[in-house]
Design an enzyme around this catalytic site. Structure first.
Site, short mmCIF file in Angstrom:
data_model
loop_
_atom_site.label_atom_id
_atom_site.label_comp_id
_atom_site.label_asym_id
_atom_site.label_seq_id
_atom_site.Cartn_x
_atom_site.Cartn_y
_atom_site.Cartn_z
N THR A 383 0.90 -0.98 0.02
CA THR A 383 0.00 0.18 0.03
C THR A 383 0.97 1.09 -0.23
OG1 THR A 383 -1.57 -1.31 1.28
CG2 THR A 383 -1.64 1.13 1.62
N ASN A 403 -3.53 -3.64 -2.88
CA ASN A 403 -3.35 -4.85 -2.00
C ASN A 403 -1.99 -5.43 -1.94
OD1 ASN A 403 -4.10 -6.35 0.21
ND2 ASN A 403 -5.24 -7.97 -1.12
N ASP A 425 -9.24 -8.85 0.94
CA ASP A 425 -9.37 -8.37 2.14
C ASP A 425 -10.82 -8.70 2.73
OD1 ASP A 425 -7.04 -7.42 2.78
OD2 ASP A 425 -7.35 -5.25 1.90
N SER A 454 -10.69 -2.69 5.40
CA SER A 454 -9.03 -2.40 5.33
C SER A 454 -8.53 -2.01 6.40
CB SER A 454 -9.12 -1.08 4.44
OG SER A 454 -7.80 -0.49 4.33
N GLY A 475 1.42 -1.35 4.97
CA GLY A 475 2.07 -2.46 5.81
C GLY A 475 0.89 -3.44 6.08
N1 GLY Z 1 -5.02 -4.12 1.31
C1 GLY Z 1 -4.67 -3.93 2.66
C2 GLY Z 1 -5.64 -2.95 3.51
O1 GLY Z 1 -6.45 -2.33 2.83
O2 GLY Z 1 -5.69 -3.03 4.69
#
Ligand code: GLY
Length: 571
Positions: A383, A403, A425, A454, A475
């Site tokens: 991200t 992602n 997710d 998320s 992260g």
């Molecule tokens: N794709 C990682 C998040 O949105 O937390």
């Protein structure tokens, strides 16, 4: 510390008898890490070229939102593993004129034909390849809608103007860094599986090397379509048509109806308080804001400053608090348009007090003994975050993502656009961990038009009602705890933004029952943590924060040193 800055600044002014320039500010000469200093504007992002694109817009008279949108489009070109047009994210904005803080939810949406069990194989197990590396792994992208909405509502420039740097970077190409060359080499199996992707990011059987120029002609075409026709080029126009044609050819789910139905939303941030500072962060479908506030509420009961930064006692308390928050995340968090998320309860100080009643200051509580509470009464690494402050004091903190690194690895034919694999997710099978080991339940099951939960946590901290600093990080599941630690480092441990970004981090997410620490936590601290019952594991660099602080008429910024190509630029 404030007195030290003011005194040193005054001396510098007297000595040179000229306006204070960022290069001549003398402050905190006795610290290990120094922030970038400016007075007129600042941009921090994970790629130098994107930060410079934002700075160019600020210098042309654009505001923080104009610059942020320029950075967002630029990162889609120069940081293809995380910057994107084919993903989604969240933006927090502070408008200095109205003294209002806003947030934009442009998280991807599940396609209209998606359904709860769509990623289960005939034996009822999650088909991992389908959910991470297929055309069906992509949620309907929100980035173009989100950036366009921010610009239209809060910016001052046209899309054409702010997209110029990105279009040039895509069309004329940009110089490949060692890091991009490395990651393309490392991703070769996933990426070369898709001919359209291989055509753009590889030279036949050869690799791009540092110093080569990477041109992305199809992406330049898509960007130009959007600059000319606005977001409708993506959500109904020529770009969208190419994307959908490729979906049809590859058993994908996204149709023209999905694109037409996509909406970014202007939403109210979630607010909390910590030791007299106001915290504004992203509400659900981000779990970030709710849990940063929940953890701060629990931590306020402990004198972390006195206990010491990264002492065994402080790390123990943080880990215990994190376990309790992530247990709640698995049960209560989902898209609020589909699931009643008890935000008020989760962020209440009374609830936090009830959660720490059984927190043992000396011994770790086994994760099996921690369950989600009843408040009613968490990568990929890839991200990316960017943060912008302008001369007027407007602030933008934005986190967006595909992602995984390069998302699904699939480029929609003829568009140059990498597609996200954000459907991972969701809880493909409630109770089964996703790629980040995160557990989820019905609250986060797949449903048409629902947004996956998320961990992205763009956050602003206010002092006396005015923005004090803004931060955020990539992260995966570690985003929330990374942002938490930047806040604690500044407020409890009296660090400047650069020290706060550099300091070694830790992370616990309830399950797996492991306490992650970065390099820099001493061996004796580690053994003290083990003696308290923690399973301590080394984890390499967690997060990549972009943090900017406004204080005493100056702007102080820092890009996280954990990733090589980032830069914070100010003037
Ligand atoms: N794709 C990682 C998040 O949105 O937390």
């Amino acid at each position: 510390m404030i007195q030290r800055i003011i005194f040193a600044t005054a001396i510098a002014c007297l000595l040179i008898a000229a306006p204070v320039q960022s290069q001549t500010v003398i402050y905190e000469s006795d610290v290990l890490h120094h922030p970038v200093v400016g007075q007129n504007g600042m941009v921090a992002s994970q790629h130098t070229l994107a930060s410079e694109a934002g700075l160019e817009i600020l210098k042309k008279g654009g505001n923080a939102v104009d610059a942020a949108v320029a950075v967002g489009f630029s990162l889609a070109v120069v940081l293809p593993r995380a910057g994107n047009l084919g993903g989604g994210g969240f933006m927090m904005l502070y408008d200095s004129k109205s003294n209002e803080t806003k947030s934009i939810n442009y998280r991807e949406m599940a396609p209209l034909t998606s359904h709860r069990d769509m990623y289960l194989d005939p034996d009822g197990n999650v088909d991992r390849m389908k959910v991470i590396a297929s055309y069906q792994a992509a949620g309907v992208p929100g980035t173009v809608a989100g950036l366009a909405m921010a610009l239209e509502k809060y910016g001052t420039m046209s899309l054409k103007e702010v997209m110029k740097p990105a279009i040039k970077q895509a069309e004329d190409g940009f110089v490949v860094t060692h890091d991009l060359a490395r990651i393309l080499r490392n991703s070769t199996r996933r990426m070369r599986a898709w001919p359209e992707t291989a055509k753009i990011f590889y030279k036949g059987d050869d690799f791009y090397e540092a110093g080569d120029v990477l041109k992305q002609k199809d992406l330049a075409w898509s960007l130009k379509q959007i600059a000319k026709h606005g977001p409708k080029a993506f959500y109904g126009g020529e770009v969208g048509k190419r994307l959908v044609a490729d979906m049809v050819d590859n058993d994908g789910l996204i149709t023209m109806d999905d694109l037409a139905a996509y909406e970014a939303e202007d939403v109210e941030p979630v607010w909390g308080k910590y030791r007299g500072y106001d915290i504004a962060s992203m509400p659900p479908p981000s779990s970030g804001g709710v849990h940063v506030i929940q953890m701060l509420n629990m931590l306020e009961a402990f004198p972390l400053g006195y206990m010491g930064h990264n002492s065994a006692e402080t790390i123990h308390i943080m880990a215990e608090v994190m376990k309790r928050a992530y247990a709640d995340r698995s049960e209560h968090l989902g898209d609020p348009n589909f699931w009643d998320v008890p935000v008020e309860g989760l962020t209440s100080t009374e609830y936090a007090a009830s959660l720490i009643k059984d927190l043992d200051r000396w011994t770790a509580t086994p994760s099996d003994d921690i369950k989600a509470g009843k408040p009613q009464a968490y990568e990929s690494e890839e991200t990316t975050q960017f943060t912008v402050v302008d001369k007027q004091g407007n602030v933008v903190s934005n986190t967006y993502t595909l992602n995984f690194s390069f998302g699904s690895g699939i480029v929609a034919k003829g568009t140059g656009i990498l597609l996200n694999n954000e459907m991972d997710d969701f809880s493909a099978k409630p109770g089964t961990p996703n790629a980040f080991g995160l557990l989820g339940g019905e609250a986060n099951s797949v449903q048409p038009k629902k947004r996956p939960l998320s961990s992205m946590t763009p956050t602003m901290v206010f002092k006396d009602g005015k923005p004090y600093f803004a931060t955020g990080s990539p992260g995966g599941s570690r985003i929330i705890t990374t942002v938490l630690q930047v806040i604690l480092n500044i407020i409890d441990h009296d660090m400047n933004v650069s020290e706060a970004s550099n300091a070694p981090r830790m992370h616990h997410q309830w399950y797996p029952e492991e306490l992650y620490i970065e390099k820099g936590v001493s061996y004796d601290t580690q053994s003290l943590l083990r003696s308290k019952g923690h399973v301590v594991k080394y984890r390499n660099a967690m997060g990549s924060t972009q943090t900017i602080m406004i204080r005493d008429g100056y702007i102080f910024g820092s890009t996280d040193p954990r990733r090589p190509d980032g830069s914070c630029v100010g003037y």
